[in-house]
Design a protein around this motif. Sequence first.
Motif, PDB file in Angstrom:
ATOM      1  N   THR A 338       0.838  -1.209   0.000  1.00 55.40           N
ATOM      2  CA  THR A 338       0.000   0.000   0.000  1.00 55.40           C
ATOM      3  C   THR A 338       0.870   1.255   0.000  1.00 55.40           C
ATOM      4  OG1 THR A 338      -1.755  -1.150   1.203  1.00 55.40           O
ATOM      5  CG2 THR A 338      -1.820   1.251   1.225  1.00 55.40           C
ATOM      6  N   ALA A 339       1.927   1.261   0.814  1.00 49.47           N
ATOM      7  CA  ALA A 339       2.841   2.404   0.860  1.00 49.47           C
ATOM      8  C   ALA A 339       3.499   2.618  -0.502  1.00 49.47           C
ATOM      9  CB  ALA A 339       3.908   2.180   1.931  1.00 49.47           C
ATOM     10  N   ILE A 340       3.898   1.527  -1.149  1.00 44.55           N
ATOM     11  CA  ILE A 340       4.536   1.624  -2.467  1.00 44.55           C
ATOM     12  C   ILE A 340       3.555   2.200  -3.485  1.00 44.55           C
ATOM     13  CG2 ILE A 340       5.510   0.283  -4.374  1.00 44.55           C
ATOM     14  CD1 ILE A 340       6.662  -1.645  -2.275  1.00 44.55           C
ATOM     15  N   ALA A 341       2.311   1.709  -3.473  1.00 42.51           N
ATOM     16  CA  ALA A 341       1.295   2.203  -4.417  1.00 42.51           C
ATOM     17  C   ALA A 341       1.010   3.683  -4.185  1.00 42.51           C
ATOM     18  CB  ALA A 341       0.016   1.383  -4.283  1.00 42.51           C
ATOM     19  N   ASP A 342       0.910   4.085  -2.915  1.00 46.44           N
ATOM     20  CA  ASP A 342       0.653   5.500  -2.592  1.00 46.44           C
ATOM     21  C   ASP A 342       1.807   6.382  -3.042  1.00 46.44           C
ATOM     22  OD1 ASP A 342      -1.781   4.856  -1.510  1.00 46.44           O
ATOM     23  OD2 ASP A 342      -1.123   4.994   0.587  1.00 46.44           O
ATOM     24  N   TYR A 343       3.028   5.897  -2.816  1.00 48.11           N
ATOM     25  CA  TYR A 343       4.207   6.652  -3.232  1.00 48.11           C
ATOM     26  C   TYR A 343       4.208   6.849  -4.745  1.00 48.11           C
ATOM     27  CZ  TYR A 343       9.122   7.944  -3.840  1.00 48.11           C
ATOM     28  OH  TYR A 343      10.284   8.609  -4.184  1.00 48.11           O
ATOM     29  N   ASN A 344       3.963   5.776  -5.476  1.00 48.18           N
ATOM     30  CA  ASN A 344       3.972   5.867  -6.936  1.00 48.18           C
ATOM     31  C   ASN A 344       2.885   6.801  -7.449  1.00 48.18           C
ATOM     32  OD1 ASN A 344       6.195   4.214  -7.500  1.00 48.18           O
ATOM     33  ND2 ASN A 344       4.972   2.354  -7.362  1.00 48.18           N
ATOM     34  N   LYS A 345       1.726   6.762  -6.812  1.00 48.67           N
ATOM     35  CA  LYS A 345       0.632   7.661  -7.201  1.00 48.67           C
ATOM     36  C   LYS A 345       1.028   9.121  -6.982  1.00 48.67           C
ATOM     37  CE  LYS A 345      -4.262   8.590  -6.267  1.00 48.67           C
ATOM     38  NZ  LYS A 345      -5.444   8.215  -5.428  1.00 48.67           N
ATOM     39  N   SER A 346       1.653   9.407  -5.841  1.00 48.95           N
ATOM     40  CA  SER A 346       2.081  10.782  -5.544  1.00 48.95           C
ATOM     41  C   SER A 346       3.167  11.241  -6.501  1.00 48.95           C
ATOM     42  CB  SER A 346       2.578  10.884  -4.101  1.00 48.95           C
ATOM     43  OG  SER A 346       1.533  10.684  -3.181  1.00 48.95           O
ATOM     44  N   CYS A 347       4.084  10.343  -6.855  1.00 49.31           N
ATOM     45  CA  CYS A 347       5.153  10.710  -7.793  1.00 49.31           C
ATOM     46  C   CYS A 347       4.594  10.993  -9.180  1.00 49.31           C
ATOM     47  CB  CYS A 347       6.207   9.604  -7.862  1.00 49.31           C
ATOM     48  SG  CYS A 347       7.327   9.615  -6.450  1.00 49.31           S
ATOM     49  N   THR A 348       3.612  10.211  -9.606  1.00 45.60           N
ATOM     50  CA  THR A 348       2.975  10.471 -10.901  1.00 45.60           C
ATOM     51  C   THR A 348       2.332  11.857 -10.909  1.00 45.60           C
ATOM     52  OG1 THR A 348       2.586   8.125 -11.334  1.00 45.60           O
ATOM     53  CG2 THR A 348       1.195   9.693 -12.516  1.00 45.60           C
ATOM     54  N   ALA A 349       1.663  12.214  -9.810  1.00 45.36           N
ATOM     55  CA  ALA A 349       1.053  13.549  -9.704  1.00 45.36           C
ATOM     56  C   ALA A 349       2.122  14.636  -9.753  1.00 45.36           C
ATOM     57  CB  ALA A 349       0.247  13.654  -8.407  1.00 45.36           C
ATOM     58  N   LEU A 350       3.259  14.406  -9.092  1.00 45.75           N
ATOM     59  CA  LEU A 350       4.374  15.355  -9.095  1.00 45.75           C
ATOM     60  C   LEU A 350       4.895  15.566 -10.514  1.00 45.75           C
ATOM     61  CD1 LEU A 350       6.796  16.968  -7.857  1.00 45.75           C
ATOM     62  CD2 LEU A 350       7.880  14.744  -7.412  1.00 45.75           C
ATOM     63  N   PHE A 351       5.168  14.479 -11.218  1.00 46.56           N
ATOM     64  CA  PHE A 351       5.749  14.574 -12.563  1.00 46.56           C
ATOM     65  C   PHE A 351       4.767  15.198 -13.551  1.00 46.56           C
ATOM     66  CE2 PHE A 351       8.011  10.438 -11.169  1.00 46.56           C
ATOM     67  CZ  PHE A 351       8.873  11.159 -10.366  1.00 46.56           C
ATOM     68  N   GLU A 352       3.484  14.855 -13.430  1.00 48.96           N
ATOM     69  CA  GLU A 352       2.488  15.424 -14.344  1.00 48.96           C
ATOM     70  C   GLU A 352       2.264  16.909 -14.063  1.00 48.96           C
ATOM     71  OE1 GLU A 352      -0.976  12.921 -14.159  1.00 48.96           O
ATOM     72  OE2 GLU A 352      -0.049  11.361 -15.410  1.00 48.96           O
ATOM     73  N   ASN A 353       2.421  17.304 -12.805  1.00 45.35           N
ATOM     74  CA  ASN A 353       2.319  18.721 -12.456  1.00 45.35           C
ATOM     75  C   ASN A 353       3.431  19.522 -13.128  1.00 45.35           C
ATOM     76  OD1 ASN A 353       3.692  20.687 -10.080  1.00 45.35           O
ATOM     77  ND2 ASN A 353       1.533  21.088 -10.506  1.00 45.35           N
TER      78      ASN A 353
END
Length: 474
Positions: A338-353
Amino acid sequence: MKNICIVGGGTAGLISALMLKQSLNIDITVIKSDKIGIIGVGEGSENKFTQFLKFCNIDKEEIIKETGATLKYGILFKDWTDKDFIHEVSPQIFDIRKEQYLAGFGYAITNNLQQNEYTQIDQLKDNKVVHQYISDQFHFNTFKLNNYLIKKCKERNISIIEDEITSIEIKNKNIVSLNKKYKFNFYIDATGFKKLLIKKLGGKWVSYSQYLPMNEAIAFPTKATSKYPAYTLARAMKAGWMWRIPVQGRWGNGYVFDNRYINAKQAKQEVEEYLGYKIEIGKNIKFDAGAMDKTWIGNCVAMGLSANFIEPLEASSIGSCIQQSFLLINHLPNYNSTAIADYNKSCTALFENIRDFVLMHYLCGKKDSRFWQDLSIKIPNNLKVNLKKWKDRLPVFEDFKSNYILFYETNFAVFLKELKLMQINKIKEEYRAKIKEIDQKDIEKFYKIFYKHRQNLIDHKKYIKDINEETRGN
């Protein structure tokens, strides 16, 4: 978790080492190889660097003394529109709010104020800075910054090993060892464009080329000049844009372009025409803007250029590494799927921003060369929705997905206004509708202080010189 190995001794690897050590206080080892060179194109910081300095207890005057740094107050955009404008690092006008509403900025638009009436653009163009407000953002000599960060790592008991990684043993999507001798609990891939570890674990690059036009850059130094502007110059060119960054003793420069219109040789010729003298290309970099589909796989996280690269515009590389490190600090202890999935989701939001903010710069309506005439930008759905909202109102914090992105309402608002992507009359209506809720005294206080500070300026280069002489005196 007992230990972490960071592979790569560039800015991303060393910053993440310092942040993880500061927070988790576990054994950290950096394995670096001279064969993996420093790209050296991103020589400017942005807002998140302030947080890094505070978090790791690093003195900003020490940065100036040891890295050949100069102060950065923003990016000056020249020839993107019919008038120069600045994107300030920490614009004070955005401190005036009513809840989420950018009241000070709404006031400026409603009263048809020019940028020189609420930003520091005139002072900065004159190489002056406000004495009461010394920036904690910088332009760096990349190689001196690297040496400084290595020094700070060693001071904080972070092990530095010189070696080249030639073999990676993997079992069940986890790294077991490197070179059959380095065994750690967790690994960070900071190997830059090589993506040495994360690719081995199955990480895939997601290209943003359908949205972003730039795919090549030349970088080159030029001699120091008598003045140190306290901003990065971003000048629009025939097939892209050029950066100019002053550091102590030289300028760092580059031309980022679309190689479907010109090649590196033609880019060099155009630069020489503009500067009026010959240059020598230090680096020629071809790139595919994008990011990893998964930044964290198994017991490995990709950091910095291993995780994403958009382009040098807005100096996002250091900031994205800092945000990734903060995220990792929160998710790493006792991590699970779950932590890994949350991290990846946040990083995707960072990069797309970052992608969306950089993309927006190219909606400037230039038509003075074939590249600019042909340019047709495909806009991602989330940005398309926001741009539609922002035609009629100023952006607010709620318009953004995550707390771990780089660019928020204050950043986007500047470009909405300067690139004429908003309906000014609608923004004026919005402000007038809210005027009863806004404390005019706050706005009046801002302008009173702002104009007062204009009278108390110091020369940027002299400030840098005084810092260095103070060091020698001690």
